[in-house]
Write an enzyme that holds these catalytic residues in place. Structure first.
Site, PDB file in Angstrom:
ATOM      1  N   LYS C  78       5.326  -6.946  -0.794  1.00 42.66           N
ATOM      2  CA  LYS C  78       4.776  -7.363  -2.089  1.00 42.66           C
ATOM      3  C   LYS C  78       5.821  -8.194  -2.844  1.00 42.66           C
ATOM      4  CE  LYS C  78       2.518  -4.969  -6.030  1.00 42.66           C
ATOM      5  NZ  LYS C  78       2.137  -3.665  -6.556  1.00 42.66           N
ATOM      6  N   SER C 153      -2.329  -3.192  -8.749  1.00 43.42           N
ATOM      7  CA  SER C 153      -1.659  -4.469  -8.769  1.00 43.42           C
ATOM      8  C   SER C 153      -1.344  -5.031  -7.386  1.00 43.42           C
ATOM      9  CB  SER C 153      -0.354  -4.354  -9.566  1.00 43.42           C
ATOM     10  OG  SER C 153       0.503  -3.428  -8.958  1.00 43.42           O
ATOM     11  N   SER C 177      -2.028   1.490  -7.929  1.00 39.94           N
ATOM     12  CA  SER C 177      -1.939   0.115  -7.442  1.00 39.94           C
ATOM     13  C   SER C 177      -1.927  -0.080  -5.943  1.00 39.94           C
ATOM     14  CB  SER C 177      -0.693  -0.566  -8.034  1.00 39.94           C
ATOM     15  OG  SER C 177      -0.845  -0.692  -9.425  1.00 39.94           O
TER      16      SER C 177
END
Lengths: 491, 101, 486
Positions: C78, C153, C177
């Protein structure tokens, strides 16, 4: 004048000392703790507040905090918490400082200071220590004065993350002199414990003073101001006196003291307001979620207690009691650990403690100060010193001659017996020979001798001087004086 | 009754070194007001005697041996600097003795 | 991409049998990343280095020196995970041009296992969001329906696995998330026990809640990745002392006698999509048929979860994000004086949602409000943990929907922050209590994936993975692939 002010007002002073702990690496990062390196040469990503970094506590600081806590008779807390103190400043890499807030590692202790009382004798006073807690130091901001008209500052993060112990005293101090005494005792303690080198020039021992005054007899505290970052003992005392005077002037004129951060200007000898504290900083303290609360086992505290050296105050008391030294002598001796060590080791071979203390504080101390050397590095041995003093006591060498040998013994070492023989310093104690020399001098100075016989005492010293010169200082002065007197008046 | 005023938003934003325009401040006050209103439900919950949780899973205090490691190459330390003179990070002049609110 | 090569397990087989090389796999990932650019899933690739690493893995395999299941397998991390020499932008303007001078633990451990990090995935700025719409890279589009959000997220990571860019990707979970985007994108995603995976190198959002975890198509693949990255790390003081647990070997497929708890508060939630609830109940029934026992449990403080979460997470975040000041790295807005530099840099550098949360968090910690908000929320945290402890004394795993809804339309919730926050209702409680949770596909509503969430007691990853794997042996929801490719 400060004395006049202090007749009408009582000063209330509290001190906050930030001291660098003696560690190899930083408080929460493994970067080295070094002094004098080029900027940003001692940093780790943690010290730069890089995204994604995390703190891990240096195990050595726990020991050091415990040592300081025990030496100051404080409570060492078995559970304490690291908290974030949030504010913005470029020398603060994370935008917060990791410190301790509601639950510090050490609290509720004290230390004793000795200050001159009204009649000049030393009076002992106990100063409370509110707390001592661990926190990280910030980096350094350098203003570029080399570049003309520079509007920039440069930031060096070498110091960012260095471990600090913040030691806060109760507002028990009542004068600049007391403040100075407290700082000296604290600094000595930190050094003796090896908790900190406490070198003020390296910024390892920094002091802030909170100062307020109140009319004598009143119990309510006045508004206090904060003198920040004073880095010499002399300036601390001057600054405190200057601030007391400033506040008194203000109040005398009908004004009121405002909470402020102050700076001291040694040039003018006055303090000035740096920043008013209208808006108390909202640091938004909260427990640091990246760190686990510090748990200290009682066993660890006891283990550390067993390794503590005898500290200056206890040693001083022992010198007074066991060796009959005065408080002043004892205090001076313990101020320099190596001097006190030499005192004790020499006592093993020479028993007159007061005589020894005298010689150490006067001659030996003077010699090492003049030569700017470390007593530990000198060649003066307890045997040599003790032997020399024994010779003086026995009248085999005059005190003056012996004094002259101290520098040599310090620098090159040696055996006083040998040195005295080599230099032909044996005291002239043969009374007959002395009488002969005295007679020679009297004969050579008939006019002066007559004056003395006539009642004028003053020129006696001149004759004495001549006799001493003839004996190359090897005669006992009091014996010379006695012979002269009897020759000039008696015979 | 609003829980947070535009003035409080502005003050808080300043603490966080954020500048908001008037519209942004007003919009944020509205949003935060709604959120704080929602959050007010917590007040009705009786938490007397409940210890606050700072760390979800307790572990013993981790400690690091006091050994200095090789520091970061200074060039690497400065490599992301928005402004540098080659040895230090450069910022507009810092005034004061430290610790601004 | 050939379906068999979608999963890590499939890739491992193909590599071992010599059907493909690691270079092939990495190249396919890079190609696939490029082909799906329009979906905004991958924000940067490191092609040259990745291909070199692939070659090295191939050489190891040929020499019989392989490092294990993940050797030579392409993965994504990420945009909030640092890798030495690589950008990590957290989808924020303020970290433009930031290149990390150090390696995060997750990158180190993936590398040690031989996995090849191909690039970084899209996310909500600083992990603050539930839709991956708050990103300077642009929104991430759901491969199942590109007009819809991936969730957040870690939307880019979930979407990238769903779109077959890679077989596995790392996400981070603070309030849901990982699990919520897994649910929206029809993949499996697990948030481990707090402290299980090192946070060294994870850009912090809320320090006491953040955890890293994998996305993959299967629980088995998740287990492989989690084993590689989990375990004690001395650089993270909150890291659990335990070494990495053995997880893959415990996937026996057996759930007989296992007690599944259904918390009544989660199933009674007003506003939850009934079709989603029905889908989850059917999944639980499947487990029952396989031998599990089901019973109702209660988590009475559930309704305070969102409030507690948003107070604590924003408070910690407001402090964690104070370092972004334009002094040492990232973007700076040149200004005449220091104060202006701070304000201009941070105001221009952070997006609206981040600013909102910083202000809320600062407020929560400020003088006068700390006890009422921050401390109170921490007490609620204790109560939520007790709820779970109590519930786990009566069951082995807890089953819930991951989200009260399926993937919403992009832009639908962005005007109302509170509405967005409320969609986290099923996922915020696990990080508050520190317990592990997994989301796996269990059906669809109108073609959009539904996620089943399994929560376990602390250190219970093995259990929830076993149940998830057992479910996946009996069903094929995890085998479905989306149609949209760009």
């Amino acid at each position: 004048m400060i004395d006049e002010v202090l007749e009408r007002y009582e000063a209330v002073i509290g001190l906050e000392v930030h001291t660098h702990l003696r560690t190899n690496s930083k408080l929460f990062s493994p970067a080295p703790v070094r002094y004098g390196d080029a900027p940003n040469h001692d940093v780790h990503p943690i010290d730069l507040g890089m995204p994604g970094v995390l703190p891990v506590l240096n195990e050595r600081v726990v020991d050091l905090a415990i040592r300081l806590g025990l030496a100051t008779n404080s409570t060492v807390h078995t559970y304490s918490i690291f908290a974030r103190k949030n504010y913005f400043y470029p020398d603060l890499p994370k935008g917060y400082q990791i410190s301790q807030y509601e639950e510090p590692v050490v609290s509720d202790g004290w230390l004793d200071i000795d200050v001159a009382g009204e009649t000049g004798e030393l009076v002992r006073k106990r100063i409370g220590i509110t707390r001592a807690h661990l926190e990280e130091d910030a980096g350094k901001s350098i203003h570029d004065t080399a570049v003309a008209g520079s509007h920039d500052s440069q930031l060096d993060y070498n110091r960012a993350g260095v471990p600090l112990l913040e030691i806060v005293s109760e507002p028990d101090l009542r004068s600049a002199a007391e403040a100075g005494a407290y700082l000296r005792v604290l600094r000595q303690m930190l050094r003796d414990l090896q908790v900190s080198e406490a070198d003020m020039e390296k910024g390892q021992f920094r002091c802030d003073a909170n100062v307020s005054i109140r009319p004598r007899g009143e119990s309510e505290f006045g508004t206090r101001t904060e003198l920040k970052n004073i880095n010499s003992f002399r300036f601390v005392e001057e600054a405190i006196d200057a601030e007391i005077e400033r506040q008194a002037e203000l109040i005398d004129a009908g004004g009121a003291v405002q909470q402020a951060t102050m700076a001291y200007d040694p040039g003018t000898g006055r303090t000035r307001v740096l920043r008013l504290k209208e808006d108390a900083n909202d640091y938004r303290y909260f427990p640091d979620p990246d760190l686990i609360p510090l748990s200290i086992a009682p066993e660890q505290i006891e283990a550390v207690r067993a390794t503590l050296p005898e500290l200056a105050p206890a040693r001083q008391a022992r010198f007074e009691q066991e060796h009959g030294l005065s408080a002043g002598e004892a205090q001076q001796l313990v101020e320099l650990r190596s001097l006190a060590d030499l005192f004790e080791s020499t006592l093993a071979v020479y028993s007159n403690a007061r005589q020894l203390a005298n010689w150490l504080l006067r001659d030996v101390l003077q010699t090492i100060k003049e030569r700017e050397c470390d007593l530990e590095e000198t060649r003066l041995t307890p045997e040599a010193l003790g032997g020399l003093l024994a010779m003086v006591d026995a009248g085999r060498v005059t005190a003056r001659s012996a004094r002259g040998l101290i520098p040599e013994l310090v620098e090159r070492g040696g055996d006083p017996e040998v040195l005295v023989r080599e230099r032909d310093l044996e005291a002239v104690s043969d009374t007959g020979a002395l009488e002969g020399i005295v007679d020679e001098v009297i004969a050579a100075n008939a006019a002066i001798a007559d004056k003395i016989r006539g009642g004028d005492e003053k020129p006696l010293n001149a004759l004495m001087g001549q006799v001493m010169k003839k004996t190359q200082g090897k005669a006992d002065p009091s014996e010379v004086r006695a012979i002269l007197a009897s020759r000039l008046r008696g015979a | 009754m609003s829980k947070i005023s535009p003035e409080e938003v502005e003050y808080t934003a300043r603490l966080a070194r954020l500048s908001l325009s008037e519209e942004e401040t007003a919009a944020m006050a509205r949003d935060l007001d709604k959120i704080l209103d929602y959050v007010a439900a917590l007040q009705s919950l009786d938490t007397t005697g409940i210890e606050p949780t700072s760390h979800p899973i307790p572990v013993p205090t981790p400690l690091r041996a006091d050994e200095a490691a090789e520091p970061l190459d200074p060039a690497l330390a400065l490599s992301n600097a928005p402004q540098t003179d080659g040895t230090a990070f450069v910022v507009p002049k810092v005034i004061g003795t430290g610790e601004e609110s | 991409m050939d379906g068999l090569l979608d999963t890590v397990a499939g890739q491992r087989d193909a590599l071992d049998q010599g059907d493909v090389s690691s270079r092939d796999l990495v190249q396919r990932s890079l190609d696939r990343a490029r082909d799906t650019e329009g979906l905004g899933l991958v924000v940067g690739t490191r092609s040259e280095v990745a291909l070199q690493e692939a070659d090295a893995a191939d050489a190891r395999r040929r020499a019989g020196d392989g490092r294990g299941a993940l050797d030579g397998v392409p993965v994504l991390i990420k945009d909030n995970m640092v890798q030495l020499g690589e950008p990590a932008q957290c989808a924020s303007r303020i970290l433009e041009r930031f290149v990390s001078p150090y390696d995060g633990a997750m990158a180190e451990r993936l590398g040690a296992a031989g996995a090849v990090i191909v690039g970084r995935t899209n996310m909500d700025e600083f992990a603050m969001g539930s839709s991956t719409e708050n990103s300077i890279h642009g929104a991430a589009h759901n491969p199942w329906d590109r007009t819809r959000a991936c969730g957040g997220s870690s939307g880019g990571a979930a979407g990238a696995v769903a779109a077959s860019v890679v077989g596995a990707a790392l996400g981070s979970d603070t309030g849901g998330s990982i699990r919520q985007p897994a649910s929206f994108c029809g993949v499996t995603g697990i948030k481990p026990t707090y402290g299980r995976v090192s946070r060294w190198g994870l850009v912090a959002f809320a320090s006491s809640l953040d955890q890293i975890g994998p996305f993959a198509h299967t629980a088995r693949d998740c287990a492989l990745i989690l084993e590689a990255i989990a375990g004690h790390d001395r650089r993270d003081s909150t890291s659990l002392p335990e070494p990495s647990p053995s997880l893959a070997s415990g996937l026996t497929g057996d759930v007989s006698g296992l007690v599944v708890g259904l918390p009544r508060e989660y199933f009674e939630l007003e506003g939850a999509d009934p079709a989603v609830i029905a889908s989850v109940r059917e999944a639980v029934a499947e487990l029952e048929r396989a031998g599990a026992k089901v019973r109702e449990v209660s988590l009475p403080h559930t309704k305070y979860g969102i409030a507690a979460y948003y107070l604590l997470a924003t408070a910690e975040a407001s402090s964690n994000l104070a370092r972004y000041d334009g002094v040492r790295y990232g973007r700076r807005v040149p200004s005449d004086d220091l104060d202006s530099m701070y304000r201009n840099t941070r105001s221009e550098g952070f997006g609206a949602e981040v600013k909102r949360r910083i202000v809320l968090g600062t407020y929560v910690l400020s003088a006068g409000y700390y006890d009422a908000y921050y401390r109170k929320a921490q007490q609620v945290r204790t109560l939520l943990r007790r709820d779970f402890d109590e519930a786990f004394s009566e069951c082995d795993v807890i089953a819930t929907p991951t989200s009260p809804e399926t993937a919403f339309v992009l832009g639908e919730k962005s005007s109302d922050p509170l509405k967005m926050y409320l969609s986290d209702v099923y996922t915020v409680t696990a990080p508050l209590a520190g317990i592990p949770g997994i989301s796996l596909p269990c059906g669809d509503v109108g073609g959009l994936p539904v996620g089943l969430q399994l929560l376990g007691p602390p250190l219970g990853e093995a259990t929830i993975l076993r149940v998830a794997d057992a479910y996946q042996r009996l069903t094929d929801h995890h085998d479905r692939r989306p149609g949209a490719t760009s």
